[in-house]
Design an enzyme around this catalytic site. Structure first.
Site, PDB file in Angstrom:
ATOM      1  N   ASP A  22       0.855  -1.195   0.000  1.00 53.15           N
ATOM      2  CA  ASP A  22       0.000   0.000   0.000  1.00 53.15           C
ATOM      3  C   ASP A  22       0.890   1.244   0.000  1.00 53.15           C
ATOM      4  O   ASP A  22       0.896   1.990   0.969  1.00 53.15           O
ATOM      5  CB  ASP A  22      -0.934  -0.017   1.232  1.00 53.15           C
ATOM      6  CG  ASP A  22      -0.188  -0.186   2.560  1.00 53.15           C
ATOM      7  OD1 ASP A  22       0.988  -0.630   2.545  1.00 53.15           O
ATOM      8  OD2 ASP A  22      -0.768   0.131   3.619  1.00 53.15           O
ATOM      9  N   HIS A  48       9.530  -0.083   9.179  1.00 51.40           N
ATOM     10  CA  HIS A  48       8.626  -1.241   9.263  1.00 51.40           C
ATOM     11  C   HIS A  48       8.773  -2.178   8.049  1.00 51.40           C
ATOM     12  O   HIS A  48       9.151  -3.339   8.184  1.00 51.40           O
ATOM     13  CB  HIS A  48       7.169  -0.777   9.337  1.00 51.40           C
ATOM     14  CG  HIS A  48       6.848   0.158  10.450  1.00 51.40           C
ATOM     15  ND1 HIS A  48       6.718  -0.258  11.747  1.00 51.40           N
ATOM     16  CD2 HIS A  48       6.611   1.493  10.464  1.00 51.40           C
ATOM     17  CE1 HIS A  48       6.413   0.779  12.520  1.00 51.40           C
ATOM     18  NE2 HIS A  48       6.341   1.847  11.766  1.00 51.40           N
TER      19      HIS A  48
HETATM   20  O1  LIG Z   1      -0.070   5.819  13.278  1.00 52.85           O
HETATM   21  C1  LIG Z   1      -0.130   5.121  12.272  1.00 52.85           C
HETATM   22  N1  LIG Z   1      -1.311   4.836  11.719  1.00 52.85           N
HETATM   23  C2  LIG Z   1      -1.400   4.098  10.596  1.00 52.85           C
HETATM   24  N2  LIG Z   1      -0.370   3.576   9.956  1.00 52.85           N
HETATM   25  C3  LIG Z   1       0.834   3.822  10.452  1.00 52.85           C
HETATM   26  C4  LIG Z   1       1.019   4.572  11.611  1.00 52.85           C
HETATM   27  N3  LIG Z   1       2.314   4.625  11.850  1.00 52.85           N
HETATM   28  C5  LIG Z   1       2.920   3.918  10.885  1.00 52.85           C
HETATM   29  N4  LIG Z   1       2.029   3.441  10.032  1.00 52.85           N
HETATM   30  C6  LIG Z   1       2.220   2.602   8.839  1.00 52.85           C
HETATM   31  O2  LIG Z   1       1.629   1.332   9.109  1.00 52.85           O
HETATM   32  C7  LIG Z   1       2.610   0.297   9.025  1.00 52.85           C
HETATM   33  C8  LIG Z   1       3.044  -0.142  10.395  1.00 52.85           C
HETATM   34  O3  LIG Z   1       1.996  -0.299  11.226  1.00 52.85           O
HETATM   35  C9  LIG Z   1       3.740   0.891   8.235  1.00 52.85           C
HETATM   36  O4  LIG Z   1       3.508   0.638   6.860  1.00 52.85           O
HETATM   37  C10 LIG Z   1       3.677   2.358   8.553  1.00 52.85           C
HETATM   38  O5  LIG Z   1       4.111   3.166   7.504  1.00 52.85           O
END
Ligand SMILES: O=c1[nH]cnc2c1ncn2[C@@H]1O[C@H](CO)[C@@H](O)[C@H]1O
Length: 318
Positions: free
Chosen positions: A10, A242
């Protein structure tokens, strides 16, 4: 021989890093990108996946568009544009890609590849698990035929990033995640408990900027928005890697250690999206929702400096 991987993605700033990292890794052959909502809506994910392959000069790699809704047909999606920018790639106003996705859906493409190369394909899932769960539901033999599913998701014994219970990818489609974890496939989960140890610093970013590497240059620009989000939300001057960490789990699992056990996902209530790993310390006398379910491998420790170094070296080589 290089292992075949399909990246379900994504994009997403850390997805862009992960895709480039995979393209720079001789241990794997990227045989396709499949798209999903999460950091952006699915249509934009498809557009960004095509764009990233054009940047990389790898338009030979097919892109299959994935689901626009959750496995339960939910349309109220939580899109993390506040993390990655409205365009998912750091608000850089890139031109639209000229390529198009293939006719097959993401799930159909995964099934086709698993049938063509049984046991040889790894799916690295970097977003909510809808496409993978659809493949499992559409083809009862998929769990057996897919070589491995390495997923970036969950928060094992630590807080989530959507709320204290849930990590974003699992929260995006908890029912799908539970299908994947209990499918019997060879599942490896890399969660926030591990990825929050893997930080790219300001200094690393400056190195990317100064490097002549094509990918390093591109990423140093789009990383602005991702740094700003971490500064605001975590008061830190660095960003979590991540998705690149999940790619490296597929490439070289010796960078991490894993605990094997049954994982279930909470699908209701205030802890919707919570991932619970049964560590097998107690032999429960009665039946539980974890009893007799297939196990997964959950990453518990990581050699973070080695991961960051590999990511940096490979991106700067480009
Ligand atoms: O606070 C958040 N809300 C939603 N997605 C997030 C947040 N922080 C990081 N990611 C994204 O979700 C994945 C890891 O959970 C990673 O793809 C990151 O870019």
């Amino acid at each position: 021989m290089a292992r075949k991987i399909i990246i379900d993605t994504d994009p997403g700033i850390d997805d862009a890093m992960a895709i480039f990292l995979a393209l720079q890794s001789p241990e794997v052959e990227v045989i396709g990108l499949t798209t999903i909502y999460g950091n952006v809506y699915t249509s934009l994910a498809t557009r960004n996946a095509l764009h990233l392959l054009e940047v990389a000069g790898r338009t030979d790699i097919p892109v299959a568009e994935g689901s626009h809704v959750t496995i339960t047909k939910g349309t109220k999606l939580r899109i993390a544009s506040f993390v990655h920018g409205a365009d998912g790639l750091g608000n850089q106003n890139f031109l639209p890609p000229s390529g198009k996705p293939i006719e097959l859906s993401a799930a159909a493409f995964m099934i086709e590849q698993a049938n063509q190369y049984p046991g040889e394909v790894t799916v690295v899932a970097l977003g909510p698990l809808t496409n993978v769960a659809l493949a499992i539901e559409e083809d009862p033999a998929f769990a057996e035929k897919i070589g491995q599913i390495v997923l970036l998701g969950g928060a094992f014994l630590v807080n989530g990033n959507v709320n204290p219970a849930a990590e974003a990818n699992i929260f995006g489609d908890p029912e799908a995640a539970d299908i994947v974890f209990t499918s019997g496939a060879d599942v490896v989960a890399v969660g926030l408990n591990v990825t929050h140890q893997v930080v790219l610093t300001e200094l690393d970013r400056a190195k990317l900027e100064q490097s002549n590497g094509k990918f390093a240059q591109y990423l140093s620009k789009i990383l602005d928005v991702y740094f700003a989000y971490h500064q605001e939300s975590y008061l830190m001057k660095g960003v979590y890697l991540h998705d690149p960490t999940a790619i490296l789990a597929a490439i070289d699992p010796s960078l991490m250690t894993f605990m094997e056990g049954v994982v279930r996902v909470q699908t209701s209530g205030i802890t919707r999206g919570l991932t619970i790993l049964y560590n097998r310390q107690k032999r429960f006398g009665e039946y539980t929702e974890w009893t007799d379910k297939p196990t997964s491998k959950v990453a518990v420790t990581v050699d973070a400096p080695a991961v960051v170094k590999l990511v940096m070296d490979r991106l700067m080589e480009s």
